[in-house]
Design a protein around this motif. Sequence first.
Motif, short mmCIF file in Angstrom:
data_model
loop_
_atom_site.label_atom_id
_atom_site.label_comp_id
_atom_site.label_asym_id
_atom_site.label_seq_id
_atom_site.Cartn_x
_atom_site.Cartn_y
_atom_site.Cartn_z
N GLU A 62 0.81 -1.21 0.00
CA GLU A 62 0.00 0.00 0.00
C GLU A 62 0.85 1.27 0.00
OE1 GLU A 62 -0.85 -2.67 2.11
OE2 GLU A 62 -2.23 -3.22 0.48
N SER A 63 2.17 1.12 0.13
CA SER A 63 3.04 2.29 0.14
C SER A 63 3.04 2.97 -1.22
CB SER A 63 4.46 1.88 0.50
OG SER A 63 4.51 1.26 1.77
N SER A 64 3.36 4.24 -1.21
CA SER A 64 3.30 5.00 -2.48
C SER A 64 4.66 5.11 -3.14
CB SER A 64 2.76 6.41 -2.19
OG SER A 64 3.56 7.08 -1.24
N TRP A 65 5.41 4.02 -3.16
CA TRP A 65 6.70 4.01 -3.83
C TRP A 65 6.50 3.92 -5.35
CZ3 TRP A 65 10.87 5.10 -1.06
CH2 TRP A 65 10.88 4.82 0.31
N PRO A 66 7.46 4.41 -6.11
CA PRO A 66 7.40 4.17 -7.56
C PRO A 66 7.38 2.68 -7.83
CG PRO A 66 9.08 5.83 -7.03
CD PRO A 66 8.61 5.25 -5.72
N SER A 67 6.74 2.30 -8.92
CA SER A 67 6.59 0.87 -9.22
C SER A 67 7.94 0.17 -9.36
CB SER A 67 5.77 0.69 -10.50
OG SER A 67 6.42 1.31 -11.60
N VAL A 68 8.95 0.88 -9.84
CA VAL A 68 10.26 0.26 -10.01
C VAL A 68 10.84 -0.16 -8.65
CG1 VAL A 68 11.49 2.48 -9.96
CG2 VAL A 68 12.56 0.50 -11.04
N ILE A 69 10.56 0.60 -7.61
CA ILE A 69 11.05 0.22 -6.28
C ILE A 69 10.23 -0.94 -5.73
CG2 ILE A 69 11.20 1.01 -3.87
CD1 ILE A 69 12.25 3.65 -4.90
N ASP A 70 8.93 -0.95 -5.99
CA ASP A 70 8.11 -2.11 -5.61
C ASP A 70 8.68 -3.38 -6.26
OD1 ASP A 70 6.36 -0.52 -4.17
OD2 ASP A 70 4.97 -0.27 -5.84
N ASP A 71 9.00 -3.28 -7.54
CA ASP A 71 9.53 -4.44 -8.26
C ASP A 71 10.90 -4.84 -7.71
OD1 ASP A 71 7.28 -4.38 -9.83
OD2 ASP A 71 8.25 -3.38 -11.53
N PHE A 72 11.69 -3.85 -7.32
CA PHE A 72 13.01 -4.15 -6.77
C PHE A 72 12.89 -4.89 -5.44
CE2 PHE A 72 16.62 -2.63 -4.04
CZ PHE A 72 17.62 -3.38 -4.66
N VAL A 73 11.96 -4.49 -4.61
CA VAL A 73 11.76 -5.18 -3.33
C VAL A 73 11.43 -6.65 -3.57
CG1 VAL A 73 10.29 -5.35 -1.28
CG2 VAL A 73 11.11 -3.11 -2.05
N GLU A 74 10.50 -6.91 -4.50
CA GLU A 74 10.14 -8.29 -4.81
C GLU A 74 11.33 -9.05 -5.38
OE1 GLU A 74 7.34 -9.84 -4.04
OE2 GLU A 74 6.73 -7.99 -3.04
N TRP A 75 12.10 -8.39 -6.20
CA TRP A 75 13.29 -9.01 -6.80
C TRP A 75 14.30 -9.39 -5.72
CZ3 TRP A 75 18.49 -7.61 -7.08
CH2 TRP A 75 19.26 -8.25 -8.06
N VAL A 76 14.53 -8.50 -4.75
CA VAL A 76 15.46 -8.80 -3.66
C VAL A 76 14.97 -10.00 -2.87
CG1 VAL A 76 16.37 -7.98 -1.44
CG2 VAL A 76 16.41 -6.47 -3.44
N LYS A 77 13.70 -10.01 -2.56
CA LYS A 77 13.14 -11.11 -1.77
C LYS A 77 13.27 -12.45 -2.50
CE LYS A 77 9.73 -8.40 0.83
NZ LYS A 77 8.28 -8.17 1.08
N ASN A 78 13.04 -12.44 -3.80
CA ASN A 78 13.04 -13.69 -4.56
C ASN A 78 14.43 -14.11 -5.04
OD1 ASN A 78 10.22 -14.13 -4.42
ND2 ASN A 78 9.89 -12.65 -6.06
N GLU A 79 15.21 -13.13 -5.51
CA GLU A 79 16.50 -13.45 -6.12
C GLU A 79 17.66 -13.47 -5.11
OE1 GLU A 79 16.91 -14.34 -9.25
OE2 GLU A 79 14.75 -14.12 -9.63
N LYS A 80 17.56 -12.70 -4.07
CA LYS A 80 18.69 -12.58 -3.13
C LYS A 80 18.40 -13.17 -1.76
CE LYS A 80 21.07 -10.43 -6.23
NZ LYS A 80 22.21 -11.14 -6.89
#
Length: 277
Positions: free
Chosen positions: A246-264
């Motif tokens: 629900e945070s108002s981050w840019p979508s690229v940062i939302d995607d980065f968070v998911e990427w960190v969780k899944n890839e790293k």
Amino acid sequence: MPPAYTAQQKAAISQFMSFTQMDRAAAVRVLKSHGWDAQNAVNAYYSGGGGGSNASSATKATLNKLFDKYRENAAGEPDLVGVDGTMSYLQQLEVDLEGMDSLAALEIIQAPTMGEITREGFVNGWLERDCDTIDKQKAYLGNLKTQLPADKATFTRVYKYTFFLAKTGQQKAVALEAATAYWDLLFASPLSAVKWSTPNNPWLDWWKEFLEASWKKSVNKDMWNETLKFAQLTLQDESISFWNEESSWPSVIDDFVEWVKNEKRGGAEQKTEEMEY
């Protein structure tokens, strides 16, 4: 007995003496008159301690004359210094042309691009700081370099202004390749107050790896500024628990968070399955 000074005051005395070569007693007098603020005291020392409209007018005239030295086309562009003059000026300031101190210098004079200086920005920037000679400007920047690693307010100002330096022409966004190069400089420099990496989480490397693989667009102002905010929060909370959908981050940062969780970080936590008997 000599007065007892706090550790902060002793540090200010040492810093002021190293920049001005004044004796200890004189240094203490100047620092007291400036509330023990070493940077302001150094600036005042190199400005000659003057004041008033006459002093300002004289300083402004000196700065205009100094600006004129670096112009390449005095007749055609009397109020502009181009690439060659800008490089010559920065070299005289003895800043690292590929370092964060050059960005700090260009922010002071509000340079419109990496290779241009305007008369208005140059005169107003240094007039505000009472630095009307190369030596005074060098001293100011030398003092600023000692402050930057612990000065998040100044770092933020330099970081945000770098977006405008990085743009080309009338573009409203920065090319990804250029933005990545500047992130490298700003987040990894010894002068940075926000070093975006920790022993367990090389955030900056991850960010660049993610963008190279997943982001093909340019970087707009909102993304640029929000990256700094995100970087500071990740250094405070490496688990990224501050982020939610629900945070108002840019979508690229939302995607980065998911990427960190899944890839790293190996994806979602695996629940222990109960053994069946």
